[in-house]
Write a protein that holds these residues in place. Sequence first.
Motif, PDB file in Angstrom:
ATOM      1  N   LEU A 175       0.829  -1.202   0.000  1.00 26.21           N
ATOM      2  CA  LEU A 175       0.000   0.000   0.000  1.00 26.21           C
ATOM      3  C   LEU A 175       0.869   1.260   0.000  1.00 26.21           C
ATOM      4  O   LEU A 175       0.510   2.271  -0.624  1.00 26.21           O
ATOM      5  CB  LEU A 175      -0.930  -0.001   1.215  1.00 26.21           C
ATOM      6  CG  LEU A 175      -1.945  -1.151   1.267  1.00 26.21           C
ATOM      7  CD1 LEU A 175      -2.777  -1.066   2.542  1.00 26.21           C
ATOM      8  CD2 LEU A 175      -2.845  -1.148   0.043  1.00 26.21           C
ATOM      9  N   VAL A 176       2.013   1.215   0.687  1.00 28.40           N
ATOM     10  CA  VAL A 176       2.956   2.329   0.646  1.00 28.40           C
ATOM     11  C   VAL A 176       3.411   2.580  -0.791  1.00 28.40           C
ATOM     12  O   VAL A 176       3.437   3.719  -1.273  1.00 28.40           O
ATOM     13  CB  VAL A 176       4.183   2.054   1.550  1.00 28.40           C
ATOM     14  CG1 VAL A 176       5.291   3.073   1.280  1.00 28.40           C
ATOM     15  CG2 VAL A 176       3.785   2.100   3.016  1.00 28.40           C
ATOM     16  N   ALA A 177       3.748   1.492  -1.495  1.00 24.36           N
ATOM     17  CA  ALA A 177       4.189   1.621  -2.886  1.00 24.36           C
ATOM     18  C   ALA A 177       3.086   2.224  -3.759  1.00 24.36           C
ATOM     19  O   ALA A 177       3.349   3.076  -4.620  1.00 24.36           O
ATOM     20  CB  ALA A 177       4.609   0.251  -3.427  1.00 24.36           C
ATOM     21  N   LEU A 178       1.845   1.806  -3.553  1.00 23.09           N
ATOM     22  CA  LEU A 178       0.734   2.330  -4.342  1.00 23.09           C
ATOM     23  C   LEU A 178       0.476   3.805  -4.032  1.00 23.09           C
ATOM     24  O   LEU A 178       0.212   4.605  -4.942  1.00 23.09           O
ATOM     25  CB  LEU A 178      -0.529   1.510  -4.064  1.00 23.09           C
ATOM     26  CG  LEU A 178      -0.553   0.093  -4.644  1.00 23.09           C
ATOM     27  CD1 LEU A 178      -1.790  -0.653  -4.169  1.00 23.09           C
ATOM     28  CD2 LEU A 178      -0.502   0.117  -6.170  1.00 23.09           C
ATOM     29  N   LEU A 179       0.550   4.175  -2.768  1.00 23.58           N
ATOM     30  CA  LEU A 179       0.343   5.579  -2.401  1.00 23.58           C
ATOM     31  C   LEU A 179       1.423   6.476  -3.004  1.00 23.58           C
ATOM     32  O   LEU A 179       1.130   7.578  -3.498  1.00 23.58           O
ATOM     33  CB  LEU A 179       0.336   5.724  -0.879  1.00 23.58           C
ATOM     34  CG  LEU A 179      -0.888   5.153  -0.143  1.00 23.58           C
ATOM     35  CD1 LEU A 179      -0.655   5.172   1.364  1.00 23.58           C
ATOM     36  CD2 LEU A 179      -2.142   5.937  -0.500  1.00 23.58           C
ATOM     37  N   LEU A 180       2.675   6.012  -2.954  1.00 24.26           N
ATOM     38  CA  LEU A 180       3.758   6.791  -3.544  1.00 24.26           C
ATOM     39  C   LEU A 180       3.569   6.939  -5.054  1.00 24.26           C
ATOM     40  O   LEU A 180       3.949   7.959  -5.644  1.00 24.26           O
ATOM     41  CB  LEU A 180       5.099   6.121  -3.235  1.00 24.26           C
ATOM     42  CG  LEU A 180       5.556   6.167  -1.783  1.00 24.26           C
ATOM     43  CD1 LEU A 180       6.826   5.328  -1.589  1.00 24.26           C
ATOM     44  CD2 LEU A 180       5.807   7.599  -1.321  1.00 24.26           C
ATOM     45  N   TRP A 181       2.973   5.939  -5.681  1.00 26.36           N
ATOM     46  CA  TRP A 181       2.713   5.981  -7.125  1.00 26.36           C
ATOM     47  C   TRP A 181       1.585   6.956  -7.452  1.00 26.36           C
ATOM     48  O   TRP A 181       1.737   7.866  -8.258  1.00 26.36           O
ATOM     49  CB  TRP A 181       2.367   4.581  -7.609  1.00 26.36           C
ATOM     50  CG  TRP A 181       2.077   4.479  -9.091  1.00 26.36           C
ATOM     51  CD1 TRP A 181       2.411   5.383 -10.064  1.00 26.36           C
ATOM     52  CD2 TRP A 181       1.396   3.406  -9.745  1.00 26.36           C
ATOM     53  NE1 TRP A 181       1.988   4.941 -11.299  1.00 26.36           N
ATOM     54  CE2 TRP A 181       1.367   3.728 -11.138  1.00 26.36           C
ATOM     55  CE3 TRP A 181       0.839   2.215  -9.319  1.00 26.36           C
ATOM     56  CZ2 TRP A 181       0.766   2.897 -12.070  1.00 26.36           C
ATOM     57  CZ3 TRP A 181       0.247   1.371 -10.260  1.00 26.36           C
ATOM     58  CH2 TRP A 181       0.220   1.710 -11.613  1.00 26.36           C
ATOM     59  N   PHE A 182       0.428   6.778  -6.799  1.00 25.25           N
ATOM     60  CA  PHE A 182      -0.750   7.561  -7.139  1.00 25.25           C
ATOM     61  C   PHE A 182      -0.650   9.017  -6.695  1.00 25.25           C
ATOM     62  O   PHE A 182      -1.180   9.910  -7.364  1.00 25.25           O
ATOM     63  CB  PHE A 182      -1.997   6.929  -6.526  1.00 25.25           C
ATOM     64  CG  PHE A 182      -2.368   5.598  -7.124  1.00 25.25           C
ATOM     65  CD1 PHE A 182      -2.279   5.392  -8.488  1.00 25.25           C
ATOM     66  CD2 PHE A 182      -2.791   4.548  -6.322  1.00 25.25           C
ATOM     67  CE1 PHE A 182      -2.612   4.165  -9.054  1.00 25.25           C
ATOM     68  CE2 PHE A 182      -3.124   3.326  -6.874  1.00 25.25           C
ATOM     69  CZ  PHE A 182      -3.039   3.128  -8.247  1.00 25.25           C
ATOM     70  N   ILE A 183       0.020   9.263  -5.577  1.00 26.38           N
ATOM     71  CA  ILE A 183       0.054  10.628  -5.037  1.00 26.38           C
ATOM     72  C   ILE A 183       1.305  11.382  -5.471  1.00 26.38           C
ATOM     73  O   ILE A 183       1.244  12.564  -5.813  1.00 26.38           O
ATOM     74  CB  ILE A 183      -0.040  10.599  -3.500  1.00 26.38           C
ATOM     75  CG1 ILE A 183      -1.375   9.958  -3.074  1.00 26.38           C
ATOM     76  CG2 ILE A 183       0.069  12.011  -2.922  1.00 26.38           C
ATOM     77  CD1 ILE A 183      -1.517   9.782  -1.576  1.00 26.38           C
ATOM     78  N   PHE A 184       2.462  10.691  -5.484  1.00 24.26           N
ATOM     79  CA  PHE A 184       3.725  11.389  -5.751  1.00 24.26           C
ATOM     80  C   PHE A 184       4.346  10.998  -7.095  1.00 24.26           C
ATOM     81  O   PHE A 184       5.441  11.437  -7.415  1.00 24.26           O
ATOM     82  CB  PHE A 184       4.716  11.109  -4.619  1.00 24.26           C
ATOM     83  CG  PHE A 184       4.259  11.637  -3.288  1.00 24.26           C
ATOM     84  CD1 PHE A 184       4.398  12.978  -2.963  1.00 24.26           C
ATOM     85  CD2 PHE A 184       3.664  10.798  -2.357  1.00 24.26           C
ATOM     86  CE1 PHE A 184       3.969  13.476  -1.748  1.00 24.26           C
ATOM     87  CE2 PHE A 184       3.225  11.273  -1.133  1.00 24.26           C
ATOM     88  CZ  PHE A 184       3.369  12.622  -0.831  1.00 24.26           C
ATOM     89  N   GLY A 185       3.649  10.164  -7.852  1.00 27.72           N
ATOM     90  CA  GLY A 185       4.120   9.824  -9.185  1.00 27.72           C
ATOM     91  C   GLY A 185       5.332   8.917  -9.216  1.00 27.72           C
ATOM     92  O   GLY A 185       5.996   8.808 -10.257  1.00 27.72           O
ATOM     93  N   GLU A 186       5.644   8.246  -8.091  1.00 25.52           N
ATOM     94  CA  GLU A 186       6.777   7.320  -8.052  1.00 25.52           C
ATOM     95  C   GLU A 186       6.296   5.959  -8.563  1.00 25.52           C
ATOM     96  O   GLU A 186       5.905   5.075  -7.797  1.00 25.52           O
ATOM     97  CB  GLU A 186       7.342   7.226  -6.637  1.00 25.52           C
ATOM     98  CG  GLU A 186       7.884   8.556  -6.129  1.00 25.52           C
ATOM     99  CD  GLU A 186       8.465   8.464  -4.731  1.00 25.52           C
ATOM    100  OE1 GLU A 186       8.663   7.328  -4.238  1.00 25.52           O
ATOM    101  OE2 GLU A 186       8.722   9.517  -4.120  1.00 25.52           O
ATOM    102  N   LYS A 187       6.319   5.810  -9.873  1.00 23.80           N
ATOM    103  CA  LYS A 187       5.739   4.637 -10.522  1.00 23.80           C
ATOM    104  C   LYS A 187       6.463   3.353 -10.103  1.00 23.80           C
ATOM    105  O   LYS A 187       7.691   3.283 -10.161  1.00 23.80           O
ATOM    106  CB  LYS A 187       5.806   4.782 -12.043  1.00 23.80           C
ATOM    107  CG  LYS A 187       5.065   3.681 -12.788  1.00 23.80           C
ATOM    108  CD  LYS A 187       5.065   3.942 -14.290  1.00 23.80           C
ATOM    109  CE  LYS A 187       4.304   2.832 -15.027  1.00 23.80           C
ATOM    110  NZ  LYS A 187       4.275   3.061 -16.490  1.00 23.80           N
ATOM    111  N   PRO A 188       5.702   2.338  -9.672  1.00 22.48           N
ATOM    112  CA  PRO A 188       6.331   1.076  -9.277  1.00 22.48           C
ATOM    113  C   PRO A 188       6.827   0.304 -10.487  1.00 22.48           C
ATOM    114  O   PRO A 188       6.372   0.512 -11.621  1.00 22.48           O
ATOM    115  CB  PRO A 188       5.190   0.328  -8.569  1.00 22.48           C
ATOM    116  CG  PRO A 188       3.954   0.861  -9.205  1.00 22.48           C
ATOM    117  CD  PRO A 188       4.243   2.307  -9.498  1.00 22.48           C
ATOM    118  N   GLY A 189       7.738  -0.606 -10.245  1.00 24.80           N
ATOM    119  CA  GLY A 189       8.272  -1.431 -11.314  1.00 24.80           C
ATOM    120  C   GLY A 189       7.358  -2.594 -11.638  1.00 24.80           C
ATOM    121  O   GLY A 189       6.293  -2.782 -11.041  1.00 24.80           O
TER     122      GLY A 189
END
Length: 308
Positions: free
Chosen positions: A106-120
């Motif tokens: 969920l941390v990875a998803l939040l960083l992706w959706f909110i801060f644009g840090e796209k997961p691999g």
Amino acid sequence: MSNNLRGYIYAALSSSSYGINSFAVILYTAGLTTVSVLFYRYLFATILMAAIMLAKRDEFHITRKELALVCPMGMLFAYSSYSLFMSYKYLGVSLSATVLFIYPALVALLLWFIFGEKPGMVTLFAIPIVFIGIVLLDFDGIMSGESSAAGMAIVFSSALSYAIYMVVVQKSRLNDMPSTKLSFYSLFFGFIFYVIATKFCTDVQPLTTGGEWAVTLALALFPSLISVSTMAAAIKLVGSTATAVLGAFEPVTSVVIGVCLYGERPQPLSWIGMVVILLSVTAVVAQNKVFRIGGRFMGYVKRHIHRR
């Protein structure tokens, strides 16, 4: 000792001590309610943290902007504790702790959706596998029509609120606050949450035995004081992602306590579900480090070949 090593040690201490939350079941059997247990836990933890700050002569001053963040985050952290403790009544210690461990994904998803840090690609593949693992945890209940959907929803809300807390701490001005101050105010506003939840202390049940006092103090010391302060320090040193990977110690600690202390015996498919979740989430949070190590290794090989 390097900052990275200290950060990993803090993260391991935080997650393993958080597993001591399962001691709450001892107080449940004595007749205490969830809000009473957590009221005492946060009260004693706040007092202990204040004593530490006074002994170290740390500054208690907080700005309005910091207050505007740490107040809701402290209450969110308190809600995460409440929902986890409630889930013990539905799922037991072992299953609740394992479902809680989806928070790194969920941390990875939040960083992706909110801060644009796209997961691999590993993250995109592993996240649905995590939810397959959750289904396996309660597969027998689903097939028999006795699935504890409420328990799953409650512990999922605990994982989500815990993930939000970690992300906000890393990405906001709270990351610049000293760890002890951040921990104190998180615990203090968590305590305020339970003052309100107990109707301003009118619904608090008394601790009547030495054993109840001992367990309550253990809950205040380990999953509150030690876990919160070491987590804050770990996030500052190595970030929320690296802190999350060492969160695997939490479900391991809780499963051991559940089996040894409470006699829980998860079904074979539940054990498989636990392993699936642990491996999938570990892959999510460790992928970048693995890729960096692999890249360095391949670079070394190429340089060695060119020299020859």
